[in-house]
Scaffold this motif. Structure first.
Motif, PDB file in Angstrom:
ATOM      1  N   HIS A 128      25.326  43.497  57.146  1.00 43.97           N
ATOM      2  CA  HIS A 128      25.141  44.933  56.929  1.00 43.97           C
ATOM      3  C   HIS A 128      23.684  45.340  57.180  1.00 43.97           C
ATOM      4  CE1 HIS A 128      25.382  48.842  54.934  1.00 43.97           C
ATOM      5  NE2 HIS A 128      24.377  48.465  54.163  1.00 43.97           N
ATOM      6  N   ILE A 129      22.767  44.610  56.585  1.00 49.32           N
ATOM      7  CA  ILE A 129      21.347  44.931  56.735  1.00 49.32           C
ATOM      8  C   ILE A 129      20.888  44.720  58.169  1.00 49.32           C
ATOM      9  CG2 ILE A 129      19.017  44.170  56.071  1.00 49.32           C
ATOM     10  CD1 ILE A 129      20.225  43.670  53.245  1.00 49.32           C
ATOM     11  N   THR A 130      21.283  43.607  58.773  1.00 44.18           N
ATOM     12  CA  THR A 130      20.898  43.329  60.160  1.00 44.18           C
ATOM     13  C   THR A 130      21.400  44.433  61.083  1.00 44.18           C
ATOM     14  OG1 THR A 130      20.896  40.951  59.729  1.00 44.18           O
ATOM     15  CG2 THR A 130      21.051  41.639  62.032  1.00 44.18           C
ATOM     16  N   GLY A 131      22.640  44.858  60.886  1.00 38.26           N
ATOM     17  CA  GLY A 131      23.195  45.930  61.712  1.00 38.26           C
ATOM     18  C   GLY A 131      22.446  47.238  61.545  1.00 38.26           C
ATOM     19  N   ASN A 132      22.125  47.598  60.309  1.00 37.33           N
ATOM     20  CA  ASN A 132      21.389  48.846  60.064  1.00 37.33           C
ATOM     21  C   ASN A 132      20.003  48.813  60.687  1.00 37.33           C
ATOM     22  OD1 ASN A 132      23.431  50.160  58.710  1.00 37.33           O
ATOM     23  ND2 ASN A 132      22.654  49.672  56.676  1.00 37.33           N
ATOM     24  N   ILE A 133      19.323  47.693  60.529  1.00 41.71           N
ATOM     25  CA  ILE A 133      17.975  47.591  61.094  1.00 41.71           C
ATOM     26  C   ILE A 133      18.028  47.568  62.615  1.00 41.71           C
ATOM     27  CG2 ILE A 133      15.929  46.107  61.279  1.00 41.71           C
ATOM     28  CD1 ILE A 133      16.390  45.378  58.302  1.00 41.71           C
ATOM     29  N   ALA A 134      18.991  46.853  63.191  1.00 40.26           N
ATOM     30  CA  ALA A 134      19.134  46.834  64.654  1.00 40.26           C
ATOM     31  C   ALA A 134      19.395  48.249  65.177  1.00 40.26           C
ATOM     32  CB  ALA A 134      20.249  45.883  65.072  1.00 40.26           C
ATOM     33  N   ASN A 135      20.240  49.000  64.490  1.00 37.65           N
ATOM     34  CA  ASN A 135      20.505  50.380  64.885  1.00 37.65           C
ATOM     35  C   ASN A 135      19.230  51.218  64.807  1.00 37.65           C
ATOM     36  OD1 ASN A 135      22.305  52.751  65.416  1.00 37.65           O
ATOM     37  ND2 ASN A 135      21.565  53.312  63.383  1.00 37.65           N
ATOM     38  N   PHE A 136      18.464  51.043  63.738  1.00 34.21           N
ATOM     39  CA  PHE A 136      17.208  51.777  63.601  1.00 34.21           C
ATOM     40  C   PHE A 136      16.245  51.407  64.722  1.00 34.21           C
ATOM     41  CE2 PHE A 136      12.827  51.885  61.957  1.00 34.21           C
ATOM     42  CZ  PHE A 136      12.687  53.261  61.850  1.00 34.21           C
ATOM     43  N   PHE A 137      16.079  50.110  64.981  1.00 35.92           N
ATOM     44  CA  PHE A 137      15.194  49.675  66.063  1.00 35.92           C
ATOM     45  C   PHE A 137      15.594  50.326  67.380  1.00 35.92           C
ATOM     46  CE2 PHE A 137      13.760  45.350  64.119  1.00 35.92           C
ATOM     47  CZ  PHE A 137      12.635  45.939  63.585  1.00 35.92           C
ATOM     48  N   CYS A 138      16.874  50.279  67.703  1.00 33.72           N
ATOM     49  CA  CYS A 138      17.330  50.867  68.973  1.00 33.72           C
ATOM     50  C   CYS A 138      17.045  52.363  69.033  1.00 33.72           C
ATOM     51  CB  CYS A 138      18.821  50.590  69.173  1.00 33.72           C
ATOM     52  SG  CYS A 138      19.180  48.852  69.482  1.00 33.72           S
ATOM     53  N   SER A 139      17.105  53.033  67.901  1.00 37.66           N
ATOM     54  CA  SER A 139      16.860  54.478  67.845  1.00 37.66           C
ATOM     55  C   SER A 139      15.400  54.843  68.063  1.00 37.66           C
ATOM     56  CB  SER A 139      17.318  55.039  66.495  1.00 37.66           C
ATOM     57  OG  SER A 139      18.709  54.868  66.347  1.00 37.66           O
ATOM     58  N   ILE A 140      14.496  53.903  67.819  1.00 37.95           N
ATOM     59  CA  ILE A 140      13.068  54.203  67.999  1.00 37.95           C
ATOM     60  C   ILE A 140      12.462  53.458  69.197  1.00 37.95           C
ATOM     61  CG2 ILE A 140      12.698  54.856  65.588  1.00 37.95           C
ATOM     62  CD1 ILE A 140      11.367  52.064  65.175  1.00 37.95           C
ATOM     63  N   GLY A 141      13.303  52.870  70.039  1.00 43.15           N
ATOM     64  CA  GLY A 141      12.824  52.268  71.281  1.00 43.15           C
ATOM     65  C   GLY A 141      12.479  50.798  71.222  1.00 43.15           C
ATOM     66  N   VAL A 142      12.821  50.117  70.134  1.00 42.90           N
ATOM     67  CA  VAL A 142      12.558  48.685  70.004  1.00 42.90           C
ATOM     68  C   VAL A 142      13.804  47.926  70.454  1.00 42.90           C
ATOM     69  CG1 VAL A 142      12.035  46.815  68.377  1.00 42.90           C
ATOM     70  CG2 VAL A 142      10.938  49.053  68.097  1.00 42.90           C
ATOM     71  N   THR A 143      13.643  46.965  71.344  1.00 37.24           N
ATOM     72  CA  THR A 143      14.756  46.178  71.861  1.00 37.24           C
ATOM     73  C   THR A 143      15.081  45.027  70.911  1.00 37.24           C
ATOM     74  OG1 THR A 143      14.108  46.687  74.123  1.00 37.24           O
ATOM     75  CG2 THR A 143      15.549  44.785  73.818  1.00 37.24           C
ATOM     76  N   VAL A 144      16.375  44.849  70.648  1.00 37.20           N
ATOM     77  CA  VAL A 144      16.828  43.756  69.783  1.00 37.20           C
ATOM     78  C   VAL A 144      17.645  42.785  70.636  1.00 37.20           C
ATOM     79  CG1 VAL A 144      18.073  43.129  67.686  1.00 37.20           C
ATOM     80  CG2 VAL A 144      16.908  45.347  67.824  1.00 37.20           C
ATOM     81  N   PRO A 145      17.028  41.697  71.086  1.00 38.00           N
ATOM     82  CA  PRO A 145      17.743  40.721  71.904  1.00 38.00           C
ATOM     83  C   PRO A 145      18.707  39.883  71.057  1.00 38.00           C
ATOM     84  CG  PRO A 145      15.347  40.405  72.037  1.00 38.00           C
ATOM     85  CD  PRO A 145      15.622  41.352  70.918  1.00 38.00           C
TER      86      PRO A 145
END
Length: 193
Positions: A128-145
């Protein structure tokens, strides 16, 4: 190559599971020639808000500048009631200004940065936390490989556990060395691309 780890433990002193896991991952970052700095948020004055610079002076602008200078941004958080910590939430809210920039049609100041997640808990909530943070990163331009999360759920992380730092590291080395190696390798590979 530099990584900034925003350590969102609630403990400003004493043993922290999340701090120990972040340091454990740091050993693998070093093997990949990735310099890293752990910023323990609980030791900084970060006021609530949604802008980088607020009317009241605090430590966030300096932390934000370190994020801008790094290639890798890692959020490290314990799980509290199936969510990331309040210390991390303050940082997410302060990064909201980056999203405002994107909404205004400009490039994100974080474009090209690579993101990842470090999570500790004793029962559930990593996905749950990983998904939320990954979504946030993608929303601000940070790539999550792929393979850029390290989540450890273990009863040894329980709030009243008396595990020492040495016991925590022994457990991480025995059970999560391959995961830490894969994560550090994926972060390095993503930067090179």
């Amino acid at each position: 190559m530099k990584a900034i780890i925003l350590l969102a433990t609630l403990k400003n002193k004493g043993r922290s599971n999340t701090e120990t896991l972040a340091a454990f991952l740091g050993e693998y970052l070093t093997k990949q020639n990735i310099d890293f700095e752990i910023i323990k948020l609980a030791n900084h004055n970060i006021i609530p808000g949604t802008y980088t610079h607020m009317d009241i002076k605090d430590d966030w602008p300096k932390i934000y500048n370190k994020i801008l200078e790094a290639e890798i941004l890692l959020f490290a958080t314990p799980i509290w009631w199936n969510n990331h910590s309040s210390e991390l939430q303050k940082c997410i809210e302060r990064l909201d200004e980056v999203y405002d920039i994107i909404l205004a049609g400009k490039d994100s100041p974080l474009d090209g940065k690579i993101g990842g997640v470090i999570v500790t808990g004793d029962s559930d909530g990593v996905e749950h936390i990983t998904g939320n943070i990954a979504n946030f990163f993608c929303s601000i331009g940070v790539t999550v490989p792929p393979y850029t999360s390290l989540g450890v759920i273990w009863e040894g992380h329980a709030k009243d556990s008396k595990k020492t730092k040495a016991q925590l590291l022994k457990y991480y080395r025995a059970n999560y060395a391959e995961d830490a190696e894969a994560m550090s390798g994926s972060l390095k590979k993503a930067i090179k691309q």
